[in-house]
Design a protein around this motif. Structure first.
Motif, PDB file in Angstrom:
ATOM      1  N   ASP A  15       2.314  19.406  12.353  1.00  0.00           N
ATOM      2  CA  ASP A  15       3.089  18.255  12.801  1.00  0.00           C
ATOM      3  C   ASP A  15       3.067  17.208  11.700  1.00  0.00           C
ATOM      4  O   ASP A  15       2.027  16.977  11.077  1.00  0.00           O
ATOM      5  N   ALA A  16       4.196  16.576  11.436  1.00  0.00           N
ATOM      6  CA  ALA A  16       4.295  15.587  10.355  1.00  0.00           C
ATOM      7  C   ALA A  16       4.522  14.204  10.938  1.00  0.00           C
ATOM      8  O   ALA A  16       5.348  14.024  11.842  1.00  0.00           O
ATOM      9  N   TRP A  17       3.775  13.226  10.404  1.00  0.00           N
ATOM     10  CA  TRP A  17       3.879  11.846  10.858  1.00  0.00           C
ATOM     11  C   TRP A  17       3.900  10.938   9.633  1.00  0.00           C
ATOM     12  O   TRP A  17       3.265  11.224   8.622  1.00  0.00           O
ATOM     13  N   VAL A  18       4.608   9.842   9.745  1.00  0.00           N
ATOM     14  CA  VAL A  18       4.596   8.818   8.697  1.00  0.00           C
ATOM     15  C   VAL A  18       3.454   7.849   8.990  1.00  0.00           C
ATOM     16  O   VAL A  18       3.233   7.469  10.136  1.00  0.00           O
ATOM     17  N   GLY A  19       2.714   7.479   7.944  1.00  0.00           N
ATOM     18  CA  GLY A  19       1.605   6.561   8.149  1.00  0.00           C
ATOM     19  C   GLY A  19       1.183   5.871   6.875  1.00  0.00           C
ATOM     20  O   GLY A  19       1.975   5.704   5.948  1.00  0.00           O
ATOM     21  N   GLY A  20      -0.068   5.502   6.830  1.00  0.00           N
ATOM     22  CA  GLY A  20      -0.609   4.695   5.747  1.00  0.00           C
ATOM     23  C   GLY A  20      -1.125   3.395   6.334  1.00  0.00           C
ATOM     24  O   GLY A  20      -0.453   2.772   7.174  1.00  0.00           O
ATOM     25  N   ALA A  21      -2.307   2.966   5.907  1.00  0.00           N
ATOM     26  CA  ALA A  21      -2.966   1.821   6.540  1.00  0.00           C
ATOM     27  C   ALA A  21      -2.066   0.595   6.607  1.00  0.00           C
ATOM     28  O   ALA A  21      -1.924  -0.040   7.655  1.00  0.00           O
ATOM     29  N   GLU A  22      -1.463   0.240   5.494  1.00  0.00           N
ATOM     30  CA  GLU A  22      -0.644  -0.978   5.464  1.00  0.00           C
ATOM     31  C   GLU A  22       0.676  -0.779   6.207  1.00  0.00           C
ATOM     32  O   GLU A  22       1.173  -1.698   6.870  1.00  0.00           O
ATOM     33  N   ALA A  23       1.253   0.418   6.101  1.00  0.00           N
ATOM     34  CA  ALA A  23       2.491   0.700   6.836  1.00  0.00           C
ATOM     35  C   ALA A  23       2.251   0.639   8.336  1.00  0.00           C
ATOM     36  O   ALA A  23       3.104   0.165   9.103  1.00  0.00           O
ATOM     37  N   ASN A  24       1.090   1.117   8.781  1.00  0.00           N
ATOM     38  CA  ASN A  24       0.762   1.046  10.206  1.00  0.00           C
ATOM     39  C   ASN A  24       0.724  -0.399  10.695  1.00  0.00           C
ATOM     40  O   ASN A  24       1.206  -0.719  11.789  1.00  0.00           O
ATOM     41  N   GLY A  34       0.830  -1.196   0.000  1.00  0.00           N
ATOM     42  CA  GLY A  34       0.000   0.000   0.000  1.00  0.00           C
ATOM     43  C   GLY A  34       0.865   1.247   0.000  1.00  0.00           C
ATOM     44  O   GLY A  34       2.094   1.184   0.053  1.00  0.00           O
ATOM     45  N   GLU A  35       0.192   2.381  -0.050  1.00  0.00           N
ATOM     46  CA  GLU A  35       0.913   3.654  -0.102  1.00  0.00           C
ATOM     47  C   GLU A  35       1.343   4.096   1.288  1.00  0.00           C
ATOM     48  O   GLU A  35       0.545   4.108   2.226  1.00  0.00           O
ATOM     49  N   ILE A  36       2.609   4.457   1.413  1.00  0.00           N
ATOM     50  CA  ILE A  36       3.106   5.124   2.613  1.00  0.00           C
ATOM     51  C   ILE A  36       2.825   6.610   2.437  1.00  0.00           C
ATOM     52  O   ILE A  36       3.124   7.181   1.385  1.00  0.00           O
ATOM     53  N   VAL A  37       2.228   7.222   3.443  1.00  0.00           N
ATOM     54  CA  VAL A  37       1.852   8.626   3.316  1.00  0.00           C
ATOM     55  C   VAL A  37       2.463   9.459   4.428  1.00  0.00           C
ATOM     56  O   VAL A  37       2.906   8.934   5.461  1.00  0.00           O
ATOM     57  N   MET A  38       2.473  10.757   4.189  1.00  0.00           N
ATOM     58  CA  MET A  38       2.809  11.720   5.228  1.00  0.00           C
ATOM     59  C   MET A  38       1.517  12.319   5.747  1.00  0.00           C
ATOM     60  O   MET A  38       0.673  12.769   4.969  1.00  0.00           O
ATOM     61  N   ARG A  39       1.351  12.276   7.037  1.00  0.00           N
ATOM     62  CA  ARG A  39       0.216  12.949   7.672  1.00  0.00           C
ATOM     63  C   ARG A  39       0.675  14.320   8.149  1.00  0.00           C
ATOM     64  O   ARG A  39       1.627  14.437   8.921  1.00  0.00           O
ATOM     65  N   VAL A  40       0.013  15.354   7.654  1.00  0.00           N
ATOM     66  CA  VAL A  40       0.290  16.728   8.062  1.00  0.00           C
ATOM     67  C   VAL A  40      -0.831  17.131   9.007  1.00  0.00           C
ATOM     68  O   VAL A  40      -1.981  17.277   8.601  1.00  0.00           O
ATOM     69  N   ARG A  96       5.888  12.886  -6.378  1.00  0.00           N
ATOM     70  CA  ARG A  96       5.504  13.468  -5.095  1.00  0.00           C
ATOM     71  C   ARG A  96       5.055  12.406  -4.100  1.00  0.00           C
ATOM     72  O   ARG A  96       4.669  11.300  -4.466  1.00  0.00           O
ATOM     73  N   MET A  97       5.126  12.810  -2.854  1.00  0.00           N
ATOM     74  CA  MET A  97       4.691  11.972  -1.749  1.00  0.00           C
ATOM     75  C   MET A  97       3.194  12.162  -1.540  1.00  0.00           C
ATOM     76  O   MET A  97       2.681  13.280  -1.596  1.00  0.00           O
ATOM     77  N   GLY A  98       2.485  11.096  -1.306  1.00  0.00           N
ATOM     78  CA  GLY A  98       1.080  11.213  -0.933  1.00  0.00           C
ATOM     79  C   GLY A  98       0.952  11.832   0.446  1.00  0.00           C
ATOM     80  O   GLY A  98       1.664  11.460   1.381  1.00  0.00           O
ATOM     81  N   LEU A  99       0.035  12.788   0.581  1.00  0.00           N
ATOM     82  CA  LEU A  99      -0.176  13.490   1.847  1.00  0.00           C
ATOM     83  C   LEU A  99      -1.638  13.417   2.251  1.00  0.00           C
ATOM     84  O   LEU A  99      -2.519  13.237   1.418  1.00  0.00           O
ATOM     85  N   TYR A 100      -1.877  13.574   3.550  1.00  0.00           N
ATOM     86  CA  TYR A 100      -3.223  13.934   3.970  1.00  0.00           C
ATOM     87  C   TYR A 100      -3.118  14.867   5.161  1.00  0.00           C
ATOM     88  O   TYR A 100      -2.196  14.778   5.966  1.00  0.00           O
ATOM     89  N   TYR A 101      -4.050  15.801   5.226  1.00  0.00           N
ATOM     90  CA  TYR A 101      -4.106  16.765   6.312  1.00  0.00           C
ATOM     91  C   TYR A 101      -5.120  16.274   7.345  1.00  0.00           C
ATOM     92  O   TYR A 101      -6.246  15.918   6.994  1.00  0.00           O
ATOM     93  N   HIS A 102      -4.706  16.271   8.585  1.00  0.00           N
ATOM     94  CA  HIS A 102      -5.600  15.861   9.672  1.00  0.00           C
ATOM     95  C   HIS A 102      -5.941  17.084  10.507  1.00  0.00           C
ATOM     96  O   HIS A 102      -5.053  17.752  11.050  1.00  0.00           O
TER      97      HIS A 102
END
Length: 339
Positions: A33-42, A12-18, A89-95
């Motif tokens: 704040d930046a965190w590494v995540g993604g459903a499968e990476a978690n 799956g995709e590894i994402v950056m959570r902003v 580019r890196m996949g991102l999502y904003y929380h």
């Protein structure tokens, strides 16, 4: 007890959570704040922390951001040798955290990422899965677009052809699906047909089976699980949680697992105060898989999934790197400081 370690691949995709700081609106202060995540990476991180051989199959950008992301996964014991690198580019999502009278929100910025743009035919599944015993995928991957959907289907088919177990977490992401596919049931069904373990509740059953199922009451939840097990004969187990939101800082969660012949449901765990809800479903999946691989009873499988999910609610970020000892010592009752 002799513990069983599995070699698991997560695709799956590894994402950056902003993440907007808690108690603020976006850019109220000049900080994210930046965190590494993604459903499968978690899931990969949680299973590595429990002593399993986790590998990540993904694609991230060439350069310092991709380097940092992979370093974070390696720090938690995940094998990143099969993560492709490329320009893009890196996949991102904003929380955006919620508050009184305001729900938390996720804003995706994942279009045209390196992972999403990777052509399905470029994944060499015999090589990527070589030596693995299990594959974990989630519904986030096919939701990203047609390339990722085709790749996810090819991955689970290759895994089953190789005699591997396959787990699939429904992880419904409506905001991603609506960008390209209004009727995703056929795509998801083709993937679930290859799965041996499904993480999904009555809502997933309604989507996959095209009929309404209620989540009210144990009998109705059992009916939804049995309908899934009947429709998808490769499935051995369906695992799910039921969450009652009392308020932003207090949730009540119960877990259940269903096989064709039996089922087990936990009591409600009261989760308060909540530090971070993101990634709690992935922690649940990792806890269930670990207990399943240890040959545990259905009751133990459900309880361990719930425990790991509960632990994640108290940890900032997407990851749940709790050791086996931490999970075994976890209690739903708050205790004094261990000294």
């Amino acid at each position: 007890m002799t513990l069983t370690s599995r070699r698991v691949a997560c695709f799956g995709e590894i994402v950056m959570r902003v993440s907007v700081p808690a108690g603020e609106l976006p850019l109220q202060s000049p900080r994210f704040d930046a965190w590494v995540g993604g459903a499968e990476a978690n899931v990969a991180v949680a299973l590595a922390a429990m002593g399993h051989g986790s590998r990540m199959i993904s694609a991230v950008p060439t350069g310092p951001i991709g380097d940092g992301v992979l370093a974070e996964l390696r720090r938690h014991g995940v094998d990143t040798a099969r993560v492709a690198r490329g320009d893009g580019r890196m996949g991102l999502y904003y929380h955006i955290p919620g508050g009184p009278m305001r729900a938390a929100e996720v804003v995706y910025d994942r279009a045209a990422s390196v992972f999403a743009e990777t052509e399905a035919h470029s994944w060499d599944w015999p090589a990527l899965l070589d030596g693995a015993e299990w594959l974990h995928v989630s519904g986030v991957t096919p939701a990203l677009g047609p390339r990722s959907a085709e790749a996810a289907l090819a991955a689970v088919r290759a895994a089953r052809a190789a005699g591997m177990g396959v787990s699939f977490d429904g992880n419904w992401r409506g905001r991603l699906w609506e960008r390209w596919q209004a009727e995703p049931a056929a795509i998801l069904c083709a993937i679930v047909e290859q799965a041996t373990v499904l993480f999904g509740n009555h809502r997933d059953a309604s989507l996959l089976l095209g009929q309404e199922f209620s989540g009210e009451g144990e009998d109705r939840r059992r009916a939804a699980a049995l309908a899934l097990l009947e429709r998808f004969p490769a499935l051995d187990l369906v695992a799910s949680t039921a969450r009652h939101i009392v308020g932003a800082a207090e949730h009540h969660i119960a877990a259940r697992v269903d096989s064709r012949d039996a089922h087990s449901t936990t009591g409600d765990a009261v989760i308060a105060a909540i530090v971070d809800r993101v990634g709690t479903g992935d922690a649940f999946a990792a806890g269930v898989l670990d207990a399943l691989w240890q040959g545990s009873s259905l009751a133990t499988i459900a309880n361990q999934g719930l425990l790991l999910s509960a632990l994640k609610h108290g940890l900032r970020g997407d990851l749940a790197p709790f050791s086996r000892a931490s999970v075994e010592q976890a209690s739903m009752q708050t205790g004094d400081v261990a000294r």
